[in-house]
Structure formats: structure tokens, C-alpha cells
Design an enzyme around this catalytic site. Structure first.
Site, short mmCIF file in Angstrom:
data_model
loop_
_atom_site.label_atom_id
_atom_site.label_comp_id
_atom_site.label_asym_id
_atom_site.label_seq_id
_atom_site.Cartn_x
_atom_site.Cartn_y
_atom_site.Cartn_z
CB ALA A 136 -65.62 -42.37 -6.96
CD GLN A 140 -71.17 -46.50 -1.39
OE1 GLN A 140 -70.31 -45.83 -0.83
NE2 GLN A 140 -71.97 -47.32 -0.72
CG ASP A 290 -62.17 -39.89 -15.93
OD1 ASP A 290 -60.96 -39.61 -15.85
OD2 ASP A 290 -62.84 -40.22 -14.94
#
Length: 511
Positions: A136, A140, A290
Site C-alpha cells: 500500500a 507493505q 477504515d
């Protein structure tokens, strides 16, 4: 986020030109012209526009932000919660913004490990897969094995990411100040505060120890909750740039449909998901902000695993009471009570027309409330409520916008697994239980007693500060008294009255 030198306005202007070029390539400037914002840049922009111009405007903006890099991806994800800023269509398209980037080389991973722990990767892990399982914008993830054969997931921050974010956040702050100065109408949106929210979120994400602490706190809060697990943290292999946690097998909900879940298991999974989320919000006041389908894994036995705790939301008691009373007011269709509660909480101005606000709430809720119960969406209700902020000059509440985004994601996941999900039916028990405990007469008394105890604990500090003020006033009457952070500065007779008031309060409590 004070890494490196502060970029100059000249560098900000150059960055703005680069952003304009990227926006033009993806046809985003077409939408600016359609909105009546014109300039000399428009016609040249047509020469470099790409084929993506046929896509919906929000998708083109998402592609442009992804092209601009990690901080702009995070900005897009933040704007996805701001319906008041970008509108419902843009917000919906930005919510699909993928936080995926190419992985960085394994040689850099090894270097980060050695710098963080002073040991080689071979000393820290028995096995370490050089190919990441996910990459991302900030970090990672690799799969590894420690000395006792236990499998772990290792999250490694991208090299140089802190400096890059620092530069971009400085640019966002410069641009927000510029827009607020040039366009008075946008001041209500508090763009600098949006940047502050983004910066705070990124700060927490960049320090992987904070993510580890968040995961640990959620795990502790939810240890008795049924059907939900949080990976354990390997603190010995966790630092500012490396996070090591328990490896947990499972399939992300993004790869699961209702057909993949046994019919008898689906309603149980959804109930556990909704109960866990509402417990995080109301009971704990600390929730995963999120919670998209890629961050929730389903194990074979139906257990849900939550991961990626970089973005979290906190709700104080006042915000939780506001939310509970808001939902209760809408459930009872008492829109005047909802409007009065908004004014009492300071979310709309004191001189706002409460009757008109109640009418607006009715216009939002009635079309939703008349739907079959299984189709009613709490997230949609909050979305439309926050969308009327401009009409009534409501100041945006970032923590509630985080919650609204999470609510929409949760509802989407629940209906993905079990389309017949009844959101009101599932949300009512945990909310009602919390309301009975905290909004009843006994609950309010308990809260008042808690606040009184906190004030009494600060009483010695107040008395010490008053003693300092008395000494200064006696010895140097011409010197201005300092303003105290915990209580107003007192002068002359006010000081004596204040001291007597504090003394009376102490005697009353002791009595």
C-alpha cells in the site's frame, strides 16, 4: 511531522502546477469548467486530456489522486467522508480509491530491519518471504516465521515515506489557508482542520508502534465479544517502521459473496460484525475507521478477523450521547427533539431556525423510514444529515464523519454476506443497552459523579496555582496575571470569591 526543511511558497506553486497538469490529463478540469470555474488553463488542458474523460467525474478524480501519490490517495480517502465538501456522487467514487502501489525491493526491507532492530533479518526470523502479500501507500506486508515455528505477518514502512508525506501535508496546509483566505464561503468547511485531521491520521499510520497499540487496545476491549478476533502483537519485533503480528488465516470479505457463506452461518456472522462495531463505537468510544472489506477476514469457522488499525476514530462521551439520542430521535420520528439536540450540542448556531432544521430532518428521514426495515440504512441517514450542513451552517465534526464512513462500509459488508440484513434490528440491542446504562437517570448521575471526581482530583493543582497567583498579586501587583489552562485567572475580589466557591464545593462533597 517536522521532517526536513519547510517547503517554500515557490515550491508549493510549482507543485500546484504539476497537480493542474495531472488533473487536466484525467479531465478533472472539465468538471471545474462545468461548475462555472474558468480560467486560461482550460483550453490548453484539452490538448493533454486522456481517454479517461469518458469515465464519471468522481472516478477520474480518483485516478488523478492515485497518480499523484500516497498523500493524495489519503486525501481522497479523507474527502470520501466529506459529503459536505465534494457531494454524494464524488464521495461515493472516492470511497473506491485503492490504496495499492508497487512493492519496494527486498534489499530495502532488509536494510529497514537492520536499522530498526540492529539485527539482520536472518537473526530476527527463521523464514521470511521476500515477496510481499500486499503493498500500500505507507507500507507493505510479508509473511514470515519466527524461531518456534509460529507464523507472523510483518508490516514494513516504505523508505522515505515520512519526508514525502511531510512535504505534501505542508502543501495541503498552504492550499487550505489560501482557499480560506480567497473564498470566505469555504471557511465554514474548516479546510485547515481537515488537513489537521489528515496529518494526525498519517502521523499515527507512519509510526507503526501506534498501530500496534491501537490493535492491542481493540483486542483488549473486544476480548469477550463473540465471533471477532484481533491478531496479537509481537512487541519484540515491532518498532516505528516495522510491525509484527500474529498471522491469521482467512479470506478477505472483498473476495466473498453471499453464495460463499453457508445460509445458516450468514446471519450469525453479520450479527457478530454489527455487535462488534457498535460495541467499539458506543461501549469503547474507540473504533476502526477504515473497516473496508479488505480489512476484514473470514475464517472457516465463521470468526471475523480485523486487521490494519492505522486509521482509528475516538468518540468522547458527549459525541456518543449525541449519536445515541440522534438515532433514538429518528427511530421515534421526533424531529423537533433531534433539532433541539443539535442546537444544545452546538452543532448548529444558537440563532438557527430549529423548526426549519426539524423540517429538514423530516425530509431526510421519512423517505428512508418508510422503506422495509431490511432496507433502512443508518449510514445513508447520517450521510444525508451531514449533507445539509451548508444550509444550516453546521460545523463539521471529523470524528462523526469517520463514523459515517465506517457505518456505510459495515452496512455494505453485512448485506454482501447476508442480503436480508435488517440494520435497525441488529443495531437496536447494543445501542439500547448502552443508552439504558448511560442515558438513564442513573447513568447520567454516574457520569456526573465521574466528572466531579475528575475535578476533585485536579483540586490540589488549582489550589497550588491560586497560591501562586496570591503570592504574585501580593508582591508584584502591577504584573499581569497569567491565564491558566485549567481555570480562568482571578483578580482581586474575584480571587477570594473563587477560593470560597472551591472551598464550599469541597465541604459539600465531604459532607
Amino acid at each position: 511531522m517536522s521532517v526536513g526543511l519547510r517547503p517554500s511558497p515557490f515550491r508549493h506553486a510549482l507543485k500546484l502546477m504539476r497537480i493542474g497538469r495531472v488533473m487536466a490529463r484525467y479531465g478533472v478540469l472539465d468538471d471545474a469548467r462545468a461548475a462555472g470555474i474558468t480560467g486560461v488553463w482550460y483550453w490548453p488542458s484539452l490538448l493533454i486530456a486522456r481517454r479517461e474523460r469518458h469515465l464519471p467525474p468522481g472516478q477520474r478524480l480518483a485516478l488523478a489522486l492515485q497518480k499523484l501519490g500516497p498523500a493524495f490517495i489519503k486525501l481522497g480517502q479523507t474527502l470520501a467522508t466529506r459529503y459536505d465538501l465534494v457531494g454524494e456522487t464524488y464521495a461515493r467514487d472516492l470511497a473506491t480509491l485503492q490504496d495499492k502501489l508497487p512493492p519496494f525491493p527486498f534489499t530495502q526491507v532488509k536494510g529497514i530491519m537492520e536499522q530498526e532492530f540492529g539485527q539482520s533479518i536472518e537473526q530476527l526470523f527463521r523464514e521470511f518471504d521476500p515477496m510481499p502479500v500486499a503493498a500500500a501507500s505507507i507500507a507493505q506486508v510479508h509473511k514470515a516465521t519466527v524461531e518456534n515455528g509460529r507464523k507472523v505477518a510483518v508490516k514494513v514502512a516504505r523508505p522515505g515515506i515520512a519526508q514525502r508525506f511531510a512535504d505534501d501535508i505542508a502543501f495541503f496546509r498552504w492550499l487550505a489557508a489560501l482557499l480560506s483566505l480567497k473564498f470566505p464561503a469555504v471557511r465554514r468547511l474548516r479546510l485547515p482542520r481537515v488537513v489537521d485531521t489528515l496529518e494526525q491520521s498519517v502521523k499515527l499510520e507512519l509510526d507503526l508502534r501506534m498501530e500496534a497499540a491501537a490493535a492491542s487496545e481493540v483486542a483488549e476491549n473486544m476480548r469477550q465479544d463473540e465471533g471477532i478476533r484481533v491478531p496479537g502483537i509481537d512487541w519484540g519485533r515491532t518498532g516505528a517502521t516495522v510491525l509484527t503480528m500474529e498471522w491469521m488465516e482467512g479470506t478477505p470479505l472483498s473476495a466473498i459473496t453471499a453464495a460463499d457463506v453457508p445460509p445458516q452461518q450468514a446471519p450469525v456472522i453479520v450479527r457478530n460484525l454489527m455487535n462488534g462495531f457498535f460495541h467499539m463505537v458506543f461501549r469503547d468510544g474507540f473504533f476502526h475507521a477504515d473497516l473496508h472489506p479488505g480489512n476484514v477476514f473470514l475464517q472457516k469457522d465463521g470468526t471475523l478477523v480485523l486487521v490494519d488499525f492505522g486509521i482509528m476514530g475516538r468518540l468522547d462521551m458527549q459525541s456518543r450521547m449525541y449519536l445515541a439520542e440522534l438515532i433514538a430521535g429518528f427511530l421515534q420520528r421526533d424531529y423537533m427533539a433531534v433539532a433541539e439536540m443539535h442546537r444544545a450540542a452546538g452543532y448548529i448556531p444558537r440563532d438557527a431556525d430549529v423548526g426549519a432544521f426539524a423540517q429538514a430532518c423530516r425530509s431526510i428521514a421519512e423517505p428512508i423510514m418508510d422503506l422495509p426495515l431490511a432496507e433502512i440504512s443508518i449510514g445513508k441517514l447520517l450521510t444525508q444529515l451531514f449533507a445539509i450542513t451548508d444550509t444550516f451552517q453546521m460545523e463539521t465534526q471529523p470524528q462523526l464523519l469517520f463514523l459515517q464512513k465506517s457505518m456505510m462500509l459495515i452496512e455494505g459488508m453485512a448485506r454482501r454476506i447476508y442480503p436480508e440484513t435488517n440494520m435497525w434490528h441488529l443495531s437496536e440491542p447494543p445501542i439500547r443497552e448502552w443508552m439504558e446504562k448511560n442515558l438513564s437517570l442513573r447513568g447520567r448521575a454516574r457520569q456526573q459523579w465521574h466528572e466531579l471526581r475528575q475535578r476533585l482530583e485536579r483540586l490540589p493543582m488549582w489550589l497550588d496555582q491560586m497560591e501562586v497567583i496570591l503570592a504574585r498579586e501580593a508582591n508584584k501587583p502591577d504584573v499581569p496575571l497569567p491565564t491558566l489552562a485549567v481555570m480562568p485567572a482571578l483578580h482581586g475580589p474575584s480571587l477570594v470569591i473563587g477560593a470560597l466557591a472551591v472551598l464550599c464545593m469541597v465541604l459539600f462533597v465531604l459532607h
